[in-house]
Each structure stands twice: as C-alpha cells, then as structure tokens.
Design an enzyme around this catalytic site. Structure first.
Site, short mmCIF file in Angstrom:
data_model
loop_
_atom_site.label_atom_id
_atom_site.label_comp_id
_atom_site.label_asym_id
_atom_site.label_seq_id
_atom_site.Cartn_x
_atom_site.Cartn_y
_atom_site.Cartn_z
N SER A 1 8.12 -27.50 67.15
CA SER A 1 7.90 -26.34 68.01
C SER A 1 8.48 -26.49 69.42
O SER A 1 8.47 -25.54 70.20
CB SER A 1 6.40 -26.05 68.13
OG SER A 1 5.71 -27.15 68.67
N LYS B 1 -2.24 -22.36 71.51
CA LYS B 1 -1.20 -22.55 72.53
C LYS B 1 -1.29 -21.48 73.61
O LYS B 1 -1.20 -21.77 74.82
CB LYS B 1 0.18 -22.53 71.88
CG LYS B 1 0.45 -23.70 70.96
CD LYS B 1 1.80 -23.56 70.27
CE LYS B 1 2.09 -24.73 69.33
NZ LYS B 1 3.38 -24.58 68.64
#
Length: 847
Positions: A739, A782
């Site tokens: 990511s 996140k």
C-alpha cells in the site's frame, strides 16, 4: 376387574391382592414392587392392569421376609396368611410398567389411584393367591380445592414443606436432590404432596394406615401435618453442632435417599394394558443398600441429569466399577470426579435459558445502544439473529468473530449481548493456549485429567445455551508439539458438527449446537483458514474523536469518578479537555489510553484534596479541569504537531499504514539522493513486498522522467550519477505490504523535482509497473488515523470509493477531502497542485 351388586345397590369390585408388610401404598404415590414370576404371570393375565395393594396388620409375624423398606425396591413374595392378617383397607393401584429382566421375579412399577374398603376376600390356587371384593372410596378433591375455608390450611402445609426442606438441607442432603424434590412439592397440589411427605419422612406404619383408612381429605392432611411436625421436632431434639459427626443424621440422610427413590409422585398417563417404557428411563441408576452417602448422592444426581440413552449403559458400567473400588484408590478418585462431571452437565433442553425473553427486539436494541456507542453493523447483525430466533426457536446460532484493534470493546460487547438476550455468559481466554487437551480435555488415563475449556464452561453455566466468548482466538499457538488447539476448535465451531462434540474426558457426545459462540481477534492473519471459514467475521474499527468524546462522557468519566471516590466533588471534565486529551496525548484506536489519562486526572484531584485536608484548609479543589491544567497534571503532549506542525520539505511525503494489531497510522516516507552509480538503498525494517514496491516506484519514475519534466530527453538516465536512499522512520517497527507504492513514487518525484507535497496530504495505494493504482485494505482504519493526525486531504485508489461510502462516518467525510485515483498521473495532478505537468501525446497514448 369384576363388579357385583348387593342388596343395598352399592357396587363392589373384585381385584387381585398384593399383600404388603411394613409399608403402605397411598393414592397418588408411585413405587416399585417385586413379586415372584408365577404370581406375576397370574396378575398380568388379568383383564385389567389394576391390583389392590393391601397392607398386613402391624402385629403380623411373618414367616418369610415380604418387604424391606431399607432396600431400594420393595420385595414381595407369596406367603400363606390368614384372612384376618389383612388390613380392612387397601389402595387400588395401576401397573404402569413391568420389568421381566430378572430370572425368577418381576418388578412392577405401580401407581396408587384411590383407597378401597375390603368387604370380602377369597382365595385361589390352594390359598396362594387372594382376590378382594372391595368398594372404592373416591376422594372429593374437587370440593377440597373449591373450599375457601381450606386455603389457610393449604398455606400452612406449604410453609411446613419449606421448613422440611430447610431441615433436610441443614442435615446435609445434596442441594441438587433437594432442588428436584422442591420442584415436585411445588408443582403438585397439597392432597398429592401430603402422602409423599408422609412416606419420605419414614413415619410410623400406624400413621400410614390411618392415612389410608381416612377418606376425608381435610382431616387426613391435618393428621399428616401433625406427623411431620413431630418428626421435625424429633430431629431438633437430637441436633448436633456438627451434623457430619452425628450418627443419627447419617442414618437419616441414607434413609432419605433410599425412600426418595422408592416413592415419588408420577403423572404418567398409561392406557389400559399399555406399559410405559419411558418410566424406567426416569431413574436408570439404582441406589443399593451397601452404597454410602456419597455414592447415593451421586446416583441421585445422575438420575436427575436425564442422560441420553447411549450414555446410560456406559455410566452404569462405570458406577459398578466405582462400587468395587476402595475409596483410597487413585482410580476411584478419577472415576468419581468423572461421574460428578457427568451429573453436573445439563444434558437436556429444559436446562436452558428460556427463549421468551428474546421476543422483545426493541428492548434488546435499547440495551445494546445503552452499553455501546456506534457499532451499527454489529448491532444490526445481532438483532437479525434474534429476529430469526423469534421466528424459529431452534435456529442455529451463528459463530460471530469480532475483529479489531485493542480497546474498541470486543469483549465488553460480548458481555452486553449476553445481558441483552438474558443468557449466561462465560469467557474463555485462548491467548497462549498451546495444548490441544485444553480444548478437547485430557483422557482419563492421565493423572489429574480434566475436561476441556468448553465442557468446563458448560458445567459452570449450568445451561445448554450460554454465550461463550472465545477471547483472543488469533493468539492460539499454532504447530505446537502438544497438538494443534486451533484444529481442536474446528468441530466445536462447525454448526454442522457441534451437536455431537466429543470431549476426551467425558468421552460422550455432547450437544453444543445451542451455544452462541463469539470470538474476538486483533487480526485475521494468524487464524488458520479452515478455522476462519467457520467464523462470521465482523470488523470493529477504531473510534473517531466524536465517538471517544461520547464514550468518555457516558462511561469512562463516571466510572473513574466512582473508582476514586470523587462523587462528592462533582468533577467536571469539559468536552474541549477530552478532545485535547485524545488529540495530543493518545491517538490509539480504542479508549484504554484515554481511560488511563482520565484516571490520572482523578488521582491528581485526590492528591489535591488530601493536601488541603491535611493542611486544615476548608477550600476544596477546583471542580473543573481546564486545558491549561493538563500539562501540569500529565506533562507535555506527546502528539503535538504530528502533521500540521511540520514544514513541507521536498522528498518527504505522508503515507497511510495498517498494522497487524488492527490499528491504522500515518507513515512518513523520506527520500534523499547523493552522488553514486544509480543504486537504491532501503532502510526502516522493510519486508520483501514493500521493497518490491520501492523498486517498482523507481522504475516508473525512471521510465516516465521525460513526461515528468525530470529529464531533457526520453533516453536520458537521470539516476546514472546518483544513488537513491528511501527511509521509513520508526525503524524498530517491521513494515511490509504493497500500500506504500504510490507514496514512494510521489516521494521520488518530489525529491527529484524539488517541489514539496503538503504534509496535510496523505495517500495509500498499490502501484503497478505501468502506473495503475490498485485498491488496498484497511481503508477505514487508515482514514480514521489520518483524521486523528490532522490530515485534510487523502488520495485513494478509485476502487476503494465503496469503503469510504460504507464505513467512514459522515462527520469525518465533512472534514476531509477524498480524491480517487486510477493511475499515477491522477496522483501527480492531485499531489502537486502547483506543479502542472503537460503530458506529451506519445505518453498519453501509452497509458
């Protein structure tokens, strides 16, 4: 049964007689009689299953033993007696079961119906068998129940029953036995209960004969009341400070167990000529005369357990082995412990929490809302399950698994669910469990063998449908040398198999299908796939600032004020102080750190109040806590200016990360270059996947350097004279995953172009070699962590738009800007707003 009519038009009935010695059968009482096989064949050959049980006169001297009230079963044999030896009254009994298993005798289970007055007696087969011409004496019980004048008498007798139970409990009768006996006394009317209490109390034979002779229900209950009172007075007269050392009470306890097995109240409905085979199943284990008090109590417990048919044979064999073993033998202790466990387990569905409490879905929803703020997805799933249970009582419960970071309320949510549906709750901690036997139990061949945690939990709850919380299921030790505990859970957590779960200790199939299993975990990565396939995963994400504010005001602050004894002070912690604590002192996903900070504030106020008290000042501490007071109480904030306070520097970009514990966090990526030969150096405890992302980022920037205006021609190698060093701070923390791909590309572009990216802009996404942006996981964690850190703009893969729509709270969406990117060129346009890159046609066509 033959009927004759005399001159006075009263109907008389002829019934075969079973003579009884030293005992009396009363109406509504069920007992067992043993007769010879020849007499049994004659009785069963009658047209009716009814007999007349007639006691002998008390002064009869028998030549052979007819009945022994100290035995488990009443023993009746044929004897030549004079007609004058029979009592004038008897009890008409119905044969409800016949046991022909013994070679020379039959065992009859008979139920007293009504009393009968004997008018004449005839003999048959040379005087070996008797028939009586008797007149039924039916009780007028309907008038008894309808007579309001007898209500007070019934209350008095019920009070006497409670006194009797209390005395038996004080003597040392097993509570499990008394509980079953008390239910029988409470569920039957007084005219039925009184004869049972008379028989169980080992009352004199003359009192039983009087009760048999008296057809007046009112007077008979009064007489029995006086007999039981005298019996209790006798026990009180011989009272001893230590009941276990009193020989009289030892005898009474043993006699109580034997008589309780001989006499009972039974409402078995038996048609004429039909013998109920289920009657024997009610009491499959017999108390022998040589059994001590412990074994008698154990047998009674096993009878009350209502074991399944396939288990009765095994337990009978073990019980016989226990009788033959010395008490001091090691195997005797193991076997007795095993039988205790079998008797304590709830084996049938009646030992379950009633499901009627689940019908009010609105009250359950209110309970969940009161205990937990937010968690809409979890609450909706629980309410859906209860709605199904409302439509179908025997619906299979789901195997829920709450996955989320520490401190978000996974364990307390399980307790709240059990409270809402009014079921027993039991928590099983699986963290660090490495032995398969802790789940499945030890085999009884081992010294100190015990059942597994599941069976122990069932025994602790005492019901078949508790709520089991399997806490920290992801912390099970995998590939242990002592077996795989995760594999042992496969059967228990499979709805298609757990109806016959087999524990090594009890070695009998046990039904776990009614248990509501709830598992908790911080991460799914360490849960074996076969086990995970049996779980319904529900994700619990970190709290937002607004959720923490609500939880602190409603739960944490009142809890800590009460724990520190500051209720009199009316301590006030305003909203701005709570938000300041959450933003500057703790940025965890849960609320444990916030609770510790609130506890620190309460301790400071306690110290302040103690100092004022000792100095004899009448002032009280300031009730309100201000933001300026926090630095004095807690010290400087540890998270100040984490993002917004940093300067924008080329080569430094903010990324988003997801940890294995379920927490989201921001991750700063730094890059720098120095003279060299085009090498790439990576530091920061990086895994193989994130290293591959760094190489892909370098290759993409090198291939598109001309389009990015970093090179003067398409053939120029911008890295031939320099080395690139990429570092991810917090080097002690391992990092891996794809990511960070677009963040590394953006970091390299910023470094080489000299154009900085705002520190309030964060990004996450996987990048391919051709510059495509691929979706990643952990978006909610996140984004929430970015919001806590002060990020204002987030760049995400276009495929993750659904995660923002479905999972992110609306208050966060209003405070942050989300940009969805399909390729790296979308990322470049959004990250470098002041750095306009004009794409050449040849590069556009190649995308």
């Amino acid at each position: 049964m033959t009927a004759n009519t005399n001159a006075s038009d009263s109907t008389l009935y002829t019934l075969p007689i079973i003579p009884l010695v030293n005992t009396v059968l009363l109406p509504h009482i069920v007992t067992k009689l043993t007769i010879t096989r020849s007499e049994g064949d004659r009785l069963l050959g009658q047209a009716t299953p009814q007999v007349l049980c007639v006691p002998l006169q008390p002064n009869v001297k028998r030549t052979r033993k007819l009945i022994d009230t100290n035995s488990v079963q009443a023993t009746v044999t044929t004897i030549a007696v004079d007609l004058s030896q029979l009592f004038d009254f008897g009890c008409v009994a119905e044969i409800i079961q016949v046991d022909k298993s013994l070679p020379d005798q039959y065992t009859l289970r008979v139920k007293g119906i009504c009393r009968a007055k004997i008018h004449d007696i005839c003999t048959a087969d040379g005087g070996a068998f008797f028939h009586a011409l008797s007149e039924y004496s039916l009780e007028d019980e309907e008038n008894y129940f309808a007579n309001e004048a007898l209500v007070q008498q019934e209350k008095s007798f019920r009070t006497l029953c409670q006194t009797y139970l209390s005395k038996m409990r004080a003597i040392g009768i097993s509570p499990s036995v008394l509980n079953q006996f008390a239910k029988k006394l409470q569920s039957n009317p007084v005219p039925h209960v009184a004869p049972l209490l008379l028989c169980i109390s080992d009352s004199p034979l003359c009192e039983k004969l009087r009760a048999l002779k008296n057809s007046d229900s009112n007077q008979r209950i009064k007489d029995i009341h006086h007999v039981i009172e005298r019996y209790l007075q006798t026990l009180n007269t011989h009272a001893s400070p230590t009941y276990s050392n009193n020989m009289l009470y030892d005898h009474i306890r043993r006699k109580f167990y034997i008589l309780l097995q001989m006499y009972t109240i039974d409402d078995i409905s038996v048609e004429s000529g039909h013998h109920d085979n289920n009657a024997e199943k009610m009491y499959p284990f017999k108390i022998m005369e040589e059994d001590d008090e412990d074994i008698s109590s154990l047998i009674t417990k096993l009878n009350n357990a209502n074991l399944p048919d396939d288990a009765v044979k095994t337990i009978k064999s073990d019980l016989n082995r226990l009788r033959k073993m010395p008490v001091s033998a090691a195997d005797s202790i193991v076997l007795r412990n095993y039988l205790e466990y079998i008797g304590d387990l709830p084996w049938f569905s009646e030992k379950s929490t009633p499901q009627s409490c689940l019908l009010n879905i609105a009250s359950v929803k209110a309970q969940l809302d009161a205990d937990h703020f937010g968690m809409d997805k979890v609450k909706r799933r629980v309410l859906e399950y209860l709605s199904v249970l409302k439509m179908k009582d025997n619906a299979t419960p789901p195997i829920l698994c709450f996955v989320g970071p520490p401190g978000v309320g996974k364990t307390t949510l399980g307790k709240s669910i059990a409270t809402a549906i009014k079921r027993k709750f039991h928590r099983i901690s699986l963290g660090g469990v490495r032995d398969e036997a802790e789940i499945r139990g030890h085999r009884r061949t081992y010294v100190g063998a015990l059942p597994g945690l599941l069976i122990q939990g069932i025994r602790h709850c005492g019901v078949q449908n508790p709520v089991f919380l399997l806490d920290e299921i992801d912390k099970l030790v995998i590939n242990s040398t002592q077996g795989d505990p995760a594999a042992a859970l496969l059967e228990a957590l499979d709805p298609a198999q757990n109806s016959a779960f087999t524990d090594h200790f009890i070695n009998l199939p046990y039904d776990l299908s009614q248990v509501l299993f709830i598992a908790t975990a911080n991460s799914l990565d360490t849960i074996p796939r076969p086990l995970l396939d049996r779980l319904e995963v529900i994700q619990l994400d970190g709290y937002t600032f607004n959720e923490k504010l609500h939880i602190a005001q409603k739960h944490l602050i009142p809890k800590q004020i009460e724990a520190h004894g500051l209720g009199f002070l009316n301590l006030d912690i305003p909203e701005k102080v709570i938000l300041y604590l959450a933003e500057n002192y703790t940025r965890e996903s849960g609320v444990r750190g916030l609770e510790r900070l609130i506890a620190s504030i309460c301790r400071y106020k306690c110290r302040e109040f103690a100092d004022l008290t000792e100095s004899r000042q009448k002032d009280i501490p300031n009730k309100a806590v201000q933001t300026d007071d926090l630095e004095k109480i807690l010290g400087p904030g540890i998270n100040e200016n984490d993002v917004l306070g940093q300067d924008d520097i080329p080569g430094i970009v903010t990324g988003l990360a997801y940890s294995s514990s379920g927490n989201g966090s921001i991750m700063t990526i730094e890059a720098n270059y120095m003279p060299g030969t085009g090498r790439l150096k990576l530091t920061g405890s990086l895994g193989d996947v994130i290293k591959e992302s760094a190489h892909i980022a370098l290759s993409w920037v090198k291939a598109n350097s001309f389009a990015l205006k970093l090179a003067d021609s398409t053939k120029e190698d911008i890295f031939k004279d320099i080395d690139i060093h990429i570092h991810l701070p917090s080097g002690a923390i391992p990092k891996d995953g794809p990511s960070a791909g677009i963040t590394m590309v953006t970091c390299l572009i910023s470094l080489l172009s000299g154009v900085s990216v705002s520190r309030s802009t964060a990004m996450t996404g996987e990048v391919t070699l051709r510059g495509q942006v691929r979706p990643v996981g952990g978006i909610k964690e996140k984004v929430i962590s970015a919001h806590r850190a002060g990020v204002k703009k987030v760049l995400l893969p276009a495929a993750n738009r659904r995660d923002i729509i479905n999972d992110i709270p609306s208050e966060i969406c209003k405070e942050m800007e989300f940009i969805y990117c399909k390729s790296m060129w979308d990322v470049v346009d959004s990250a470098f707003e002041e750095y306009n890159i004009q794409l050449e046609p040849r590069f556009i066509s190649s995308l």
